[in-house]
Structure formats: C-alpha cells, structure tokens
Design a protein around this motif. Structure first.
Motif, PDB file in Angstrom:
ATOM      1  N   PRO A 182       0.825  -1.217   0.000  1.00  0.00           N
ATOM      2  CA  PRO A 182       0.000   0.000   0.000  1.00  0.00           C
ATOM      3  C   PRO A 182       0.858   1.266   0.000  1.00  0.00           C
ATOM      4  CG  PRO A 182      -0.875  -1.586   1.540  1.00  0.00           C
ATOM      5  CD  PRO A 182       0.429  -2.154   1.049  1.00  0.00           C
ATOM      6  N   TYR A 183       0.500   2.193  -0.840  1.00  0.00           N
ATOM      7  CA  TYR A 183       1.205   3.470  -0.898  1.00  0.00           C
ATOM      8  C   TYR A 183       0.183   4.593  -0.980  1.00  0.00           C
ATOM      9  CZ  TYR A 183       0.322   2.938  -5.916  1.00  0.00           C
ATOM     10  OH  TYR A 183      -0.274   2.748  -7.125  1.00  0.00           O
ATOM     11  N   VAL A 184       0.644   5.800  -0.706  1.00  0.00           N
ATOM     12  CA  VAL A 184      -0.262   6.939  -0.693  1.00  0.00           C
ATOM     13  C   VAL A 184      -0.569   7.315  -2.140  1.00  0.00           C
ATOM     14  CG1 VAL A 184      -0.568   9.284   0.123  1.00  0.00           C
ATOM     15  CG2 VAL A 184       0.852   7.704   1.433  1.00  0.00           C
ATOM     16  N   SER A 185      -1.827   7.242  -2.523  1.00  0.00           N
ATOM     17  CA  SER A 185      -2.187   7.559  -3.908  1.00  0.00           C
ATOM     18  C   SER A 185      -2.275   9.072  -4.055  1.00  0.00           C
ATOM     19  CB  SER A 185      -3.529   6.928  -4.270  1.00  0.00           C
ATOM     20  OG  SER A 185      -4.581   7.709  -3.724  1.00  0.00           O
ATOM     21  N   LYS A 186      -2.521   9.502  -5.291  1.00  0.00           N
ATOM     22  CA  LYS A 186      -2.655  10.950  -5.498  1.00  0.00           C
ATOM     23  C   LYS A 186      -4.045  11.428  -5.115  1.00  0.00           C
ATOM     24  CE  LYS A 186       0.932  11.337  -8.980  1.00  0.00           C
ATOM     25  NZ  LYS A 186       1.158  10.598 -10.227  1.00  0.00           N
ATOM     26  N   GLY A 187      -4.929  10.512  -4.853  1.00  0.00           N
ATOM     27  CA  GLY A 187      -6.267  10.905  -4.391  1.00  0.00           C
ATOM     28  C   GLY A 187      -6.300  10.928  -2.879  1.00  0.00           C
ATOM     29  N   THR A 188      -7.368  10.392  -2.311  1.00  0.00           N
ATOM     30  CA  THR A 188      -7.516  10.488  -0.861  1.00  0.00           C
ATOM     31  C   THR A 188      -7.120   9.196  -0.153  1.00  0.00           C
ATOM     32  OG1 THR A 188      -9.776   9.720  -1.092  1.00  0.00           O
ATOM     33  CG2 THR A 188      -9.441  12.091  -1.064  1.00  0.00           C
ATOM     34  N   ASP A 189      -6.889   8.124  -0.920  1.00  0.00           N
ATOM     35  CA  ASP A 189      -6.736   6.807  -0.303  1.00  0.00           C
ATOM     36  C   ASP A 189      -5.332   6.242  -0.422  1.00  0.00           C
ATOM     37  OD1 ASP A 189      -9.406   6.643   0.362  1.00  0.00           O
ATOM     38  OD2 ASP A 189      -9.964   5.798  -1.577  1.00  0.00           O
ATOM     39  N   TYR A 190      -5.115   5.156   0.314  1.00  0.00           N
ATOM     40  CA  TYR A 190      -3.973   4.294   0.034  1.00  0.00           C
ATOM     41  C   TYR A 190      -4.345   3.412  -1.145  1.00  0.00           C
ATOM     42  CZ  TYR A 190      -1.839   5.519   4.493  1.00  0.00           C
ATOM     43  OH  TYR A 190      -1.249   6.192   5.518  1.00  0.00           O
ATOM     44  N   CYS A 191      -3.345   3.017  -1.885  1.00  0.00           N
ATOM     45  CA  CYS A 191      -3.605   2.149  -3.034  1.00  0.00           C
ATOM     46  C   CYS A 191      -2.679   0.936  -2.942  1.00  0.00           C
ATOM     47  CB  CYS A 191      -3.316   2.905  -4.331  1.00  0.00           C
ATOM     48  SG  CYS A 191      -3.480   1.882  -5.795  1.00  0.00           S
ATOM     49  N   SER A 192      -3.183  -0.193  -3.335  1.00  0.00           N
ATOM     50  CA  SER A 192      -2.335  -1.378  -3.444  1.00  0.00           C
ATOM     51  C   SER A 192      -2.746  -2.111  -4.709  1.00  0.00           C
ATOM     52  CB  SER A 192      -2.520  -2.280  -2.218  1.00  0.00           C
ATOM     53  OG  SER A 192      -1.685  -3.415  -2.325  1.00  0.00           O
ATOM     54  N   VAL A 193      -1.770  -2.514  -5.494  1.00  0.00           N
ATOM     55  CA  VAL A 193      -2.061  -3.238  -6.726  1.00  0.00           C
ATOM     56  C   VAL A 193      -1.630  -4.688  -6.519  1.00  0.00           C
ATOM     57  CG1 VAL A 193      -1.485  -3.454  -9.171  1.00  0.00           C
ATOM     58  CG2 VAL A 193      -1.794  -1.198  -8.145  1.00  0.00           C
ATOM     59  N   VAL A 194      -2.502  -5.594  -6.833  1.00  0.00           N
ATOM     60  CA  VAL A 194      -2.230  -7.008  -6.564  1.00  0.00           C
ATOM     61  C   VAL A 194      -2.558  -7.835  -7.809  1.00  0.00           C
ATOM     62  CG1 VAL A 194      -2.768  -8.967  -5.074  1.00  0.00           C
ATOM     63  CG2 VAL A 194      -2.927  -6.644  -4.166  1.00  0.00           C
ATOM     64  N   THR A 195      -1.628  -8.620  -8.266  1.00  0.00           N
ATOM     65  CA  THR A 195      -1.922  -9.519  -9.378  1.00  0.00           C
ATOM     66  C   THR A 195      -2.022 -10.947  -8.849  1.00  0.00           C
ATOM     67  OG1 THR A 195      -0.777  -8.086 -10.916  1.00  0.00           O
ATOM     68  CG2 THR A 195      -1.158 -10.338 -11.639  1.00  0.00           C
ATOM     69  N   LEU A 196      -3.139 -11.579  -9.181  1.00  0.00           N
ATOM     70  CA  LEU A 196      -3.407 -12.933  -8.679  1.00  0.00           C
ATOM     71  C   LEU A 196      -3.372 -13.936  -9.828  1.00  0.00           C
ATOM     72  CD1 LEU A 196      -6.514 -12.132  -6.461  1.00  0.00           C
ATOM     73  CD2 LEU A 196      -4.108 -12.173  -5.788  1.00  0.00           C
ATOM     74  N   VAL A 197      -3.069 -15.164  -9.494  1.00  0.00           N
ATOM     75  CA  VAL A 197      -3.273 -16.271 -10.430  1.00  0.00           C
ATOM     76  C   VAL A 197      -3.953 -17.395  -9.663  1.00  0.00           C
ATOM     77  CG1 VAL A 197      -1.431 -16.055 -12.137  1.00  0.00           C
ATOM     78  CG2 VAL A 197      -0.904 -17.023  -9.909  1.00  0.00           C
ATOM     79  N   ASP A 198      -4.584 -18.275 -10.378  1.00  0.00           N
ATOM     80  CA  ASP A 198      -5.177 -19.442  -9.738  1.00  0.00           C
ATOM     81  C   ASP A 198      -5.011 -20.645 -10.663  1.00  0.00           C
ATOM     82  OD1 ASP A 198      -7.131 -19.330 -11.662  1.00  0.00           O
ATOM     83  OD2 ASP A 198      -8.799 -19.037 -10.283  1.00  0.00           O
ATOM     84  N   PRO A 199      -5.462 -21.809 -10.248  1.00  0.00           N
ATOM     85  CA  PRO A 199      -5.198 -23.000 -11.067  1.00  0.00           C
ATOM     86  C   PRO A 199      -5.809 -22.939 -12.469  1.00  0.00           C
ATOM     87  CG  PRO A 199      -5.688 -23.657  -8.835  1.00  0.00           C
ATOM     88  CD  PRO A 199      -5.985 -22.195  -8.921  1.00  0.00           C
ATOM     89  N   SER A 200      -6.662 -21.959 -12.751  1.00  0.00           N
ATOM     90  CA  SER A 200      -7.142 -21.823 -14.129  1.00  0.00           C
ATOM     91  C   SER A 200      -6.070 -21.155 -14.981  1.00  0.00           C
ATOM     92  CB  SER A 200      -8.433 -21.006 -14.162  1.00  0.00           C
ATOM     93  OG  SER A 200      -8.174 -19.644 -13.895  1.00  0.00           O
ATOM     94  N   ASN A 201      -4.983 -20.757 -14.328  1.00  0.00           N
ATOM     95  CA  ASN A 201      -3.845 -20.123 -15.004  1.00  0.00           C
ATOM     96  C   ASN A 201      -4.175 -18.787 -15.631  1.00  0.00           C
ATOM     97  OD1 ASN A 201      -1.326 -21.199 -14.666  1.00  0.00           O
ATOM     98  ND2 ASN A 201      -1.879 -23.030 -15.845  1.00  0.00           N
TER      99      ASN A 201
END
Length: 764
Positions: A182-201
């Motif tokens: 999480p980092y301070v976004s340019k708006g009002t919130d914290y932002c976190s970017v998450v990339t997921l994978v699952d067994p469907s690849n």
DNA sequence: TTAGGTTTAG
C-alpha cells in the motif's frame, strides 16, 4: 403440500418429479416467456434470514447455483419466496440442498448489476401456484431455529479467475503473483495493486483503494494467498480487472505449504470454514509448483551492486533530508560486504536511540527514499520491522575516494512493487529476524570493524576458512606428504603464497567432457570474428520464419554493413525484452553490448544459403547479461539453430545457457578459478590447487571478469588470507579441506592436492 | 478520485 421433501437420492436423474415438468436452463430464462411446465433446479448457495415485508407477509430469499454452468455470469439466480411458503422453506432449506421450483414468475432483477447474478429473479408463492421440491443432502437434526442461524452465515461462491465477467461483483481466491505494498495515492486513499493467479492459469490484476491502510490486504510476499469478497470486476484495456467496491473484504494467508493457516485481516468478523481451510492448502500445493516466488531473501551481507532487492529489517533511525527525500537507517544483523554510503544529516535531525545508533554504526545502512515514499517513511516508528521492496544497490564513487561505495535508494514511483511494507511483530520472518538481532554481539562487531581487513585474523587469533567437514580432525602436512593418494584431509595451515598474483588470470574456461582448460578469449577476438562475419550480408530468405520475427537495416557506415535481428517468439508471441532471445547477424561488439543490456539472451549468427548458423566457436555462442558463454571446439557438434524452437515452445522459457547449449549441440565451457596455493604448517609444505566455479570465494567465476566490485572483493579476500608484506609467523591460520590424487604418465608418477568443499568466510 | 504492475537516473 407445496413444499415437499424428496427422499435422499444419490443419482439426481432419478428425481421423481411430475412427468409434465421439463427442466429449464437458467440461460434460457426470460421475462415474459411461458414457463408453466418448466422447473428450475439448483444448489442453495446462499440464504438470508426470514423477514417480514412492509405489508406483514413473510419473505425468504435464497440464491441458487446452476451446477451445470458454473462459468456463466447467469449461473446463479435470486429466488424470492413469499408468504407461508417462505416460512416453510426457512425451516427446512439449508445450504447445499438441491432446490427445484416449478410454477414461478420471472421478473427482471433490480440487483443483477450489483450482485452479478441472473438478469431475472424468480418469484415464488402459494398464490402464484408454485411448487418446491428439494433434496436434503445431509442428515437433518437441526430445528427450525438452528436452520435460521445457519442461514445468517451465508455460504460464499468463489469464481475461478477464468470465469470472471465484466460488471460483476464476485468472491475469489488467488495466489499473489505480484503486488505493490500500500502506498499513498494521489487521491484520498492508500492504493495497493495485486496480481493474482489461480489453477485456471488466468491472471487478474486488482487495484485496491482504501483510506485505511489496515483495510487493504496484508500481503508480505509473492506467493501469499488471498481471499477477496465482493470485488468488482471490470474490463480495462481488454482485460479483466478487479477493483474495490462497497463491502470489499480480504483475508491473506502465508502461501508456504505446511505453514499454519491463519488469516491476516482487519475484518472483525469473517467466515472461515473447514472447506475454505482446505482450499488454502490446495492452493498452496498448486502455487508451490506453478508460481515462482522471489527466491531466498537477500540479507545485507549478500547485496551486490546493481541489484534491486527486498530487505527485511528493523528501523533504527530516520531523518528528513529535503522535500523529496527521507533517510531510513536500518539493520538486519548482517554486515554489508561493501563500504556503504552515509547520508549526511545533522545530528539533531536524526530520530532514533543515540546509543543504539552509535553501536550499530557499522552494521546499519542508510536507505534514501524518494518522492511518494517520503510520506509513509515519515510516519514509520523507530524500532518497527519493515520489508522494503526493490531497494536499488547502486555502485558509486566520490572524487576523494580510492574505492567506490554502495548506495541504497528507494526511488520514487511504484514500479516493480517498489515501496515500504510494515511487518507485524507476529510475522514469522520478523520473529526470526528478532531472534537473530538479539544474538548479534554488538561489542564484538564493533571491535571487528575497527580493524582493517588485513589486520583481521592477524597475529592475535586464528583466521578460519569454513569447510563442509567440521567433524574431521586436522592432519599435519608432514603426515599428508608421507601418505599415499587418494585421500581427503582437513588441514590447518598458512597460505605462504599463491599464483597467479594477478587474480583475473586465474579465470579459465573448463570443458567437463574432455576436461580441457583454455584461456578466456578477450574482446578483440570476438570483435575480429564479428567483423569477419559481417562481410556476408544476411540472407533475405531467412528473414521472418515461423518461430522468429526479423528486422534488417543498413548501417550508415562506409561499408554499408547490413544488420539483421531475429526476435525469437515464445508460444507464438513476442515477449518482454528481458525474456526475449535475439539472434543477430552483422552486429558490432558495441551493438551486442547494448542489446545484451536490454534483452535476455543474444546469439550471434550468420546466414548460409538455407539456414542461420552459429559463428566460429572462438566467439561466444551466447551472451547473457555481462557473461559470454563459449562452447568447446573439440566436444561440440553444432545442431540446427532452429532447435531453439523447442525451448521457445515452452510456456515460460528460462533460456538457461545449459539448455540452449544442449539444443544447439554445444558442449558448454564453464568459467572456473584455477589457483595454486602454497600451504605451510611448520611440519611441511604442499602446493594445493583450487578449482572452483563459485563456492570458495562466493563469487561466480563467470562474473569476475566484467565486475570490478567482485574483483575488489576477491582481492580483499586474498589479502586477508595472505596479507602482503607479512612475515611467515604473522600470517593467519586457515582451515580447509584438501584431497590428494595421483597423476601418472609413462615416465613419472606424482601426487597432487586439490582444495575443495571449502568456503571463505569473512568472520566466524 | 486515486491506478490501471514491468525499476531511478537524485
């Protein structure tokens, strides 16, 4: 009786329904159509508590899942049950039951956009002439009140990542493949970017916002497993994207197989069933085979210049430097092997415990963080445990310094997950780090630091070299010299001298097949071969094959040199440069260097009439990073270059030099250190050879020729083992492991000694 | 709203 309990039957095709009823699939369900003789069948996946509507009628809502069509957005549907039927259902219907309804009304669902279910819902009541059948799946011992309490805890449906549809809100599981803390976004919130994978690849990148840092997923590592509830799915740039919406909640789990399954969350209440426990375990096993994690953690003692790395550490000091940068002083209990920079700040500006800062002055390092990271850095508490992601270890030298130093920067921006994560005290890595920090002898490391490397292990005490065989006793050299070979010994000796003294001369190329050694060709040899091969222009017929794309152009030089680059496709597609293998015709040495910086692998080739082929094996057959890989002229039997297709067809080709060599029929030459050590111990003297790829100096022989930092490190090591200008009596003692072996030819027989299973340790 | 992965360039 409008609500009937059918007997428990295993085979659902045997459900004894009235003959006139036909099954209707959810996808065929539309408002305004005649569904009189149709029934809908599904599994109850969610039910809500029985309530009363404004007019006093009972109301019960359930969600049915069509098991025949899990991937469709319309595979689940809301069923609204009114009146007496609502009461009856609420008493008996439970999650997992098979529910069948006939005589329903199909009405456009006002919540479809929000809940992602079928565009219509079913209205069911006695007045409408509805009949409900259901199959009770479990032995029933619950009373009506218990059934209601079960209904309060809804059972969630989790959508596989390959089944996500635009505009839906779903629950899902995923293994973290990438994340930005999480980092301070340019708006009002914290932002976190998450990339997921699952067994469907299938991959899903989620952009998560929250004004409260604590409400974002507590991801600490690639490979962590998350469960997201109520995440909005949208299409963005042709791909599905997850984004936080109302009610988003997450659980995060350590992704290590066998680790305790303890959710990390800020939610006060959350469901977590045995079933979900099992899901986590299964995902861990899948991830262990299918998701590449970040590899072993880098400690300060193993940082290398030009490296981006994640560091788990404790904050001991901090200071504002200027508007766009902020200093963090951290340590991890190990010592950085290079002189590291100290950012000048006024003592009054430095926050932290003065005594500790002084004690740690040679173990802590300065990390300068920039721009968007400053705000988070300012808020950090001294003593807290951090994981700082993608720190840049930068080699630099000041004018007044003889040797260059290393600088640690956390540059601005969040590319590659750059950022600062705060680890809780109960985190396993933190517990381990704390225990280690407590074991560090601060007084000892201070004394150590006050000595120069030459003094280290001098007359006062033994300097030790680590061997893998600590259980063996030392043998005197005299005994070894009087014994027959082959044997193995542990010895304690002094290094009187070594050859070659110019350390770069110790690097050779070794063929493990024919056991030959050769000098590493210098750049001029390569240049000459390249110039020679550039005389033949690339064959236009060999441009753009089924497995590579080509570009060709003419250099603006006198010779009108023609250059062709062939980009090898992977799985039909071109990949990111850093994963791509290139073949080049007509390039100069300088062009090769430029391309190796940007691309994963570069192979110099030339055109023949009907195929591309490798250059003369005096030239490297492959360049990767700074390393040139050569093949043995004697043992190689080059195969067609199109064999590279076999690697290119892999899903994620790693382009390992050994694998490339193999498909091209090249016997790969390995870089080795070859040195002769003259060892003495007062009872005798022997010459022992060092034949080492990497282990002894902890430096890969392949990298020493192109890395001045590693050369310096190696020189320092040798100065420590054999300090220049010392008398024999003042040399440090070493311990190492040697083996004797026989070399016989027609005229003589000699015993040789080789050092092995030995590693230089800076201090023990 | 913000960011929407793919290293700064101090």
């Amino acid at each position: 009786m409008p609500v009937q309990l059918l007997k428990i039957i295993k085979d659902q095709s045997e459900i004894p329904l009235p003959r006139h009823l036909q099954k209707e699939h959810l996808k065929h369900l539309q408002e305004g159509y005649d569904h009189t003789n149709k029934y809908i069948q599904g599994i109850v996946v969610l039910s809500y508590p029985l309530t009363k509507l404004g007019d006093g009628t009972d109301f019960f809502k359930i969600v049915l899942q069509d098991l025949d069509d899990l991937c469709s957005r319309i595979s689940s549907i809301n069923v609204l049950i009114h009146g007496k039927m609502a009461q009856d259902c609420a008493k008996v219907i439970r999650h997992g039951d098979t529910f069948i309804v006939a005589g329903f009304k199909v009405v456009e669902s006002p919540t479809a956009r929000e809940d992602g279910r079928h565009g219509c819902h079913l209205e069911v009541s006695e007045e409408a002439g509805s009949t409900i059948y259901y199959i009770d799946t479990k032995p029933r011992t619950t009373t009506a009140s218990e059934a209601t309490s079960i209904a309060v805890a809804p059972q969630y449906v989790y959508t596989p990542l390959n089944c996500l549809k635009d505009g839906t809100i779903v629950n899902l599981y995923g293994v973290v493949k990438f994340f930005k803390p999480p980092y301070v976004s340019k708006g009002t919130d914290y932002c976190s970017v998450v990339t997921l994978v699952d067994p469907s690849n299938v991959k899903l990148t989620c952009t998560l916002f929250n004004g409260n840092l604590d409400s974002l997923p507590k991801i600490y590592k690639i490979g962590d497993i998350v469960r997201f509830h109520r995440i909005k799915i949208r299409q963005y740039n042709g791909q599905m994207q997850g984004i936080t919406g109302a009610g988003f909640a997450s659980l995060t789990f350590d992704g290590t197989v066998g680790a305790p399954v303890v959710p990390r969350t800020s939610s006060r209440a959350y469901t977590f069933t045995d079933e979900e426990h099992k899901t986590i375990e299964e995902l861990r096993v899948w991830a262990a085979r299918n998701v590449s994690t970040s590899g072993p953690a880098v400690k300060l003692s193993s940082v290398q210049p030009m490296l981006f790395f994640d560091l788990t550490c404790q904050l001991v000091g901090k200071a504002k430097v200027d508007g766009s940068s902020f200093l963090l002083k951290v340590w991890d209990g190990t010592k950085c092997p290079y002189p590291s920079w100290k950012v000048p700040v006024e003592a009054k500006d430095l926050e932290g415990e003065k005594v500790l800062l002084r004690q740690l002055r040679h173990l802590s390092v300065d990390i300068l963080v920039y721009d968007n990271h400053v705000q988070l850095a300012t808020s950090l508490k001294i003593g807290s445990f951090l994981r700082i992601y993608s720190i840049h270890a930068k080699q630099a030298s000041a004018d007044n310094e003889a040797v260059s130093h290393i600088e640690f920067h956390l540059h601005g921006g969040t590319c590659y997950g750059r950022g600062i994560g705060i680890l809780p005290e109960n985190n396993l890595d933190v517990k381990e780090l704390k225990a280690f920090l407590e074991s560090v002898d601060l007084a000892g490391s201070q004394n150590m630091e006050s000595m120069t490397s030459v003094e280290l292990g001098g007359t006062s005490g033994d300097f030790t070299v680590l061997t893998d065989h600590q259980d063996l006793n030392n043998t005197e050299l005299r005994t070894i010299m009087n014994s027959t070979a082959p044997q193995q010994y542990r010895i304690r000796a002094k290094l009187r001298t070594y050859k070659p003294q110019k350390l770069h001369q110790s690097v050779k190329l070794h063929c493990s097949k024919c056991n030959s050694l050769q000098e590493v060709p210098d750049g001029d040899d390569f240049d000459f071969i390249l110039q020679d091969s550039a005389i033949t222009a690339p064959n236009p017929e060999l441009q753009n094959a089924s497995w590579y794309d080509s570009v060709m152009w003419t250099a603006q030089d006198q010779k009108q040199r023609k250059i062709a680059i062939h980009f090898v496709r992977n799985d039909e597609l071109l990949q990111q440069p850093e994963h791509t293998l290139l073949m080049i015709e007509g390039g100069t040495l300088k062009e090769f260097w430029k391309l190796t910086k940007r691309f994963k692998c570069v192979i110099p080739v030339k055109s023949t009439e009907d195929d591309l082929e490798l250059l003369d094996l005096s030239a490297p057959f492959l360049l990767q990073g700074n390393v040139k890989y050569y093949g043995c002229k004697q043992c190689s039997a080059p195969r067609p270059i199109k064999n590279l297709r076999f690697i290119a067809a892999e899903e994620h080709p790693s382009w390992e030099p050994t694998e490339i060599a193999q498909v091209l029929g090249i016997e790969l030459l390995q870089y080795v250190f070859i040195m002769k050590f003259t060892l003495v111990d007062g009872t005798g003297a022997i010459n022992a050879y060092l034949f080492d790829y990497e282990k002894f100096f902890q430096i890969p022989a392949s990298e020493i020729l192109t890395n001045s930092f590693l050369q310096e490190k190696m020189q320092m090591t040798m100065n420590t083992l054999c300090p220049p200008g010392r008398k024999l009596g003042d040399l440090p003692w070493l311990e190492c492991f040697i083996k004797s072996y026989n070399v016989r030819d027609a005229t003589k027989h000699q015993v040789y000694y080789q050092i092995f299973d030995t590693t230089v340790a800076e201090d023990v």
